[in-house]
Design an enzyme around this catalytic site. Structure first.
Site, PDB file in Angstrom:
ATOM      1  N   TRP A 162       0.839  -0.994  -0.102  1.00 63.10           N
ATOM      2  CA  TRP A 162      -0.340  -0.400  -0.068  1.00 63.10           C
ATOM      3  C   TRP A 162       0.635   1.407   0.540  1.00 63.10           C
ATOM      4  O   TRP A 162       0.361   2.125  -1.198  1.00 63.10           O
ATOM      5  CB  TRP A 162      -0.998   0.071   1.253  1.00 63.10           C
ATOM      6  CG  TRP A 162      -1.782  -0.997   1.556  1.00 63.10           C
ATOM      7  CD1 TRP A 162      -1.704  -2.246   2.448  1.00 63.10           C
ATOM      8  CD2 TRP A 162      -2.332  -2.059  -0.155  1.00 63.10           C
ATOM      9  NE1 TRP A 162      -2.175  -3.103   1.753  1.00 63.10           N
ATOM     10  CE2 TRP A 162      -3.183  -2.990   0.480  1.00 63.10           C
ATOM     11  CE3 TRP A 162      -3.036  -1.241  -0.915  1.00 63.10           C
ATOM     12  CZ2 TRP A 162      -3.850  -4.186   0.077  1.00 63.10           C
ATOM     13  CZ3 TRP A 162      -3.806  -2.640  -2.111  1.00 63.10           C
ATOM     14  CH2 TRP A 162      -3.660  -3.265  -1.584  1.00 63.10           C
ATOM     15  N   ASP A 163       2.104   1.112   0.899  1.00 62.39           N
ATOM     16  CA  ASP A 163       3.255   2.547   0.770  1.00 62.39           C
ATOM     17  C   ASP A 163       3.337   2.698  -0.446  1.00 62.39           C
ATOM     18  O   ASP A 163       3.915   3.781  -0.973  1.00 62.39           O
ATOM     19  CB  ASP A 163       4.080   1.478   2.006  1.00 62.39           C
ATOM     20  CG  ASP A 163       3.767   2.551   2.804  1.00 62.39           C
ATOM     21  OD1 ASP A 163       2.941   3.372   3.352  1.00 62.39           O
ATOM     22  OD2 ASP A 163       4.530   2.180   3.530  1.00 62.39           O
ATOM     23  N   VAL A 164       3.921   1.772  -1.217  1.00 59.33           N
ATOM     24  CA  VAL A 164       4.602   1.201  -2.667  1.00 59.33           C
ATOM     25  C   VAL A 164       3.157   2.029  -3.692  1.00 59.33           C
ATOM     26  O   VAL A 164       3.684   3.125  -4.318  1.00 59.33           O
ATOM     27  CB  VAL A 164       5.454   0.358  -3.337  1.00 59.33           C
ATOM     28  CG1 VAL A 164       5.688   0.827  -5.139  1.00 59.33           C
ATOM     29  CG2 VAL A 164       6.056   0.062  -2.212  1.00 59.33           C
TER      30      VAL A 164
END
Lengths: 399, 399
Positions: A162-164
Site C-alpha cells: 500500500w505504501d508503494v
C-alpha cells in the site's frame, strides 16, 4: 553532446516526509528530473535510522528511498524554521507531505501566498485517523486469505504494497497537476489516504466486489491462483517452482511436458469436466495437482528449467534475496548501475523501472542529512553566509 | 453550472491489453479524463472470463479493471483489422499495450506515421521473456520470507503487487510523456518490464541492497516487522489485531496500556538493552511479545478497541473481505459510489483514491465488449454505417 533535459526539468518540489509513500513519490519525481528538496527535522525524521542498516549504522532503507534528492535539516517546531520552510514551499510551488494537520504548511495557509500551489497530503485514513501499511493491510482482507490452506490467523505481506502504490499514485497526481497547471495556471489540492489506496485496489481487483455481488467467501488457497490453474511444485533436489497455465495452450503444454495428457483427459471425462475452461482447471486442481507434482518430484531443478523453457508455460524458480542479487537480472540489467552511497558503500542501485527512448536514467546517491541546507538557503532564499551561520547558531537549521 | 473539465480531457488513448497492469493504467488515465479505447479480439482477450464471476457468468474482474473505457472488438489477426487499429492509434497518438512483438503496432512502424506518438509497452522481462505477477514474484525473494517463522517453502502474495505497481508506473509514464509532448512536441517510446518493477521496488526498499551490502540473510518473521516493534495479537474472544509501535512514544503508550511498564523496564535492565532504540525493540521482541500478548488474551476485542483508541499506538483489527465491505470505510466513504454494471448489478465501486480540490471522481461503468466498435469507427475514422456493416459481415470487427 549533452543529453536532452529530463521531462520534469525545472520543476521544484518540497517534500516533508517520512517512511515509504511520500519519499518514494519524491524519489520518483526526482528521477524524472524534478529538483526535490526533502526537509527533515534536525537529527532526522522517524525513518532516519530505520532498518536495514549498514555496518556504519547508516540506514540502507533511508538511502534507498531518497536517492537523487537534496536534503535540508530544519527545526520545524520553531516559528523561524516554519517561516523558512513555508517560504521555500511558496518559492517551489509544489509540496508533497505525509505530515498532516500542521496549519503552517496547510493548503489554505500557503495558497494565500501562492495561488497556483500544488499541495499533496498523504494521510492514513480519509477521516484523518492514523494508519501505516501494516495496519491498513490488516483491515483489507488480504492477510486472512494469504498462506497455506490449513493455516489459521492472519499472514501479513512483507512487501509494503500500500505504501508503494500510494507513492506511485502520489507521483502520478503531481505530474497530472503540473500538466493541468501548465495548461490553465491553476494549482491543485490533493488528499491521498493510504487506506483508500488499499480499498480502491482491493475493489478494482474484484476482492471486495465479489463479496458484495455474490457473497462468495474467498478461501485461503496456499500458492494456488483463484480461478486459474497455477501453483508451486518442488523438484527432486528440493527447489520450488511457480507454474502458471493461463490459457488452453499453456495447459496443453503443461500436460505434454509432464506426460500427463492421457491421465488428465481420463480425469476430465470421469469428472464430466471441461479443462479448456480456466475456471474448471481451477475447480479441479486437487485432481490435477498430484498428477503434475509427481513429474516435478522425479526431475532435478536443472531438468525442470530446461523442460519448461521449451514450452509456452509461465514459470519461475523461487529465489531468496541473496540468490536474486546474483542473477543476470540484476548484474547484467541496465536498470541497475553502480552507485557510491556515502556511509553505505558501492552497490548496484536501480533507476526508474521504465526505459524511455531506449535509455534508463541511472540512480543518483541519496544526500547526507542537511547536506544542502546552506546552498538552498543561499540559492533559493538569497541568504548571505552570515545569515545562514546565525540560523545554524540559533539551532533553526543544521548543515 | 458545469464542473471544470478533468485534467486529461482531450487526451485519446488506445489500449491493447489483458490482465491487470495495462488495464489498470488505462482505467486510471480514463478516470483522470482521457478517452481510452480498449481494443480486444472478437470474443475477448484472455482475461475476459477471469474469476471472480457474477452469477450471470460475467467477469467481476474484467468489469473492475475496465471502468470508464470504451470497447472495440476487432480481429487483429486479419490485415484489415490491423490496419483499422493502426489508424486509430495514429489518430489517438497514444498506445498502451502488453501485447508485444507485433510489428504492425510497434513503435518503429507507427512512429513513421505519427512522429509525436507516445507508445508504452509492458513486457514480462527486460530481455523480452514472458512473465506474469505470480512468476515474477517467485523470483523476487519475498515468498521465501513471508509467513510463520517455522514454515518451509514459499508463500505467495494474493494481492498482485507487481501488476498494480506496474500499472501505476505506466500511468505515470504516460502523463509525464504527455506533459513533455505539450512542451516540446516530441513523442516517447516507453518500455516497462514487470520484472524490473519488482526488482527496482525490492532494491528501493532495501531488501536487495541489504543482501548486497551486508550479506545479511533476512529471516522469516511471521507477522513481525523487520527492525521495528510490531506484530499481531489475539483477543480473549479470538479476534486478531495488528499493533505497531514505530516511535518511543508509541512504545511507551503500549507498555502503559498493557500494564507492562515495570516488567518491560526490568527486562530492559536485565538484558542491558535500550528500548528507546527501535532496532533493540525488534531484537528483543521474543521477550516483549509474551508480556503484551498476556494482556491482549485477557481482553475482548471491544475492550482492546476502546483501549487502543485512546493511545498513540498504531493498530488495526484484522478483517475478512466480507467484513471490510460492511464497514463505514466502504459504506460511508466518498471514494465509493453506487455503480450499475451491466451483467453484474449495482454495487459500490471506487474512483481514484485521491481527492482533488476536495472531490472524488465517481466510478463509471465498464463497457460491454465491442460496445463502441461502431461509434469509434464512425466518429474517429469517418466510416459510414454501410462500411461498418460490411466490416461486421466480414468478421473484421464485432459490435
Amino acid at each position: 553532446m549533452s543529453s536532452p533535459p529530463p521531462p520534469l526539468a525545472g520543476v521544484r518540489i518540497v517534500e516533508i516526509s517520512s517512511f515509504v509513500a511520500v519519499p518514494l513519490a519524491g524519489m520518483t519525481l526526482a528521477a524524472l528530473g524534478a529538483e526535490v528538496i526533502r526537509i527533515d527535522p534536525i537529527g532526522g525524521a522517524a525513518d532516519y535510522h530505520r532498518w536495514p542498516l549498514a555496518d556504519s549504522g547508516d540506514s540502507i532503507y533511508w538511502a534507498g528511498l531518497n536517492k537523487g534528492k537534496q536534503s535540508m535539516a530544519v527545526d520545524m517546531r520553531s516559528e523561524q524554521g516554519q517561516h523558512l520552510v513555508a517560504q521555500l514551499i511558496v518559492d517551489s510551488s509544489v509540496l508533497i507531505t505525509n505530515v498532516t494537520g500542521r496549519q503552517w504548511h496547510s493548503y489554505d495557509t500557503l495558497c494565500a501566498q501562492r495561488p497556483d500551489l500544488i499541495h499533496l497530503e498523504v494521510l492514513g485514513r480519509a477521516d484523518g485517523a492514523t494508519g501505516v501499511d501494516y495496519t491498513v493491510n490488516a483491515a483489507t482482507g488480504f492477510p486472512m486469505v494469504t498462506g497455506p490452506a490449513g493455516h489459521t490467523g492472519p499472514i501479513n505481506h512483507v512487501m509494503p504494497v500500500w505504501d508503494v502504490s500510494c507513492g506511485l499514485y502520489a507521483a502520478l497526481s503531481i505530474v497530472t497537476a503540473l500538466r493541468h497547471r501548465d495548461a490553465t495556471g491553476d494549482g491543485t489540492a490533493i488528499r491521498l489516504p493510504l487506506d483508500d489506496v488499499a480499498l480502491a485496489t482491493a475493489a478494482n481487483l474484484g476482492f471486495l466486489t465479489e463479496a458484495m455481488v455474490t457473497g462468495t467467501h474467498r478461501p485461503r488457497l496456499g500458492n494456488a491462483i483463484y480461478g486459474q490453474y497455477g501453483r508451486d511444485f518442488i523438484s527432486s533436489d528440493g527447489v520450488n517452482f511457480m507454474v502458471v497455465a493461463l490459457t488452453a495452450r499453456h495447459f496443453r503444454d503443461l500436460t505434454d511436458l509432464t506426460g500427463t495428457a492421457t491421465a488428465v483427459a481420463a480425469a476430465e471425462e470421469a469428472l464430466g469436466a471441461d479443462f479448456t475452461d480456466e475456471g474448471q482447471r481451477y475447480q479441479h486442481r486437487d485432481v490435477l495437482d498430484p498428477l503434475f507434482a509427481a513429474w516435478f518430484r522425479t526431475q532435478t531443478a536443472e531438468q525442470i528449467t530446461a523442460a519448461l523453457s521449451a514450452t509456452s508455460v509461465l514459470w519461475e524458480r523461487y529465489r531468496t534475496f541473496e540468490e536474486v542479487i546474483g542473477t543476470a537480472r540484476v548484474t547484467d540489467n541496465p536498470l541497475f548501475t553502480a552507485l557510491d552511497q556515502p556511509g553505505i558503500g558501492r552497490y548496484l542501485a536501480p533507476g526508474l523501472p521504465m526505459s524511455v527512448d531506449g535509455a534508463h536514467t541511472p540512480a543518483a546517491a541519496a544526500p547526507v542529512l542537511g547536506e544542502h541546507t546552506a546552498t538552498v538557503l543561499a540559492g533559493r532564499l538569497g541568504m548571505s553566509s552570515g545569515e545562514i551561520a546565525e540560523l545554524v547558531e540559533q539551532g533553526v537549521v543544521a548543515p
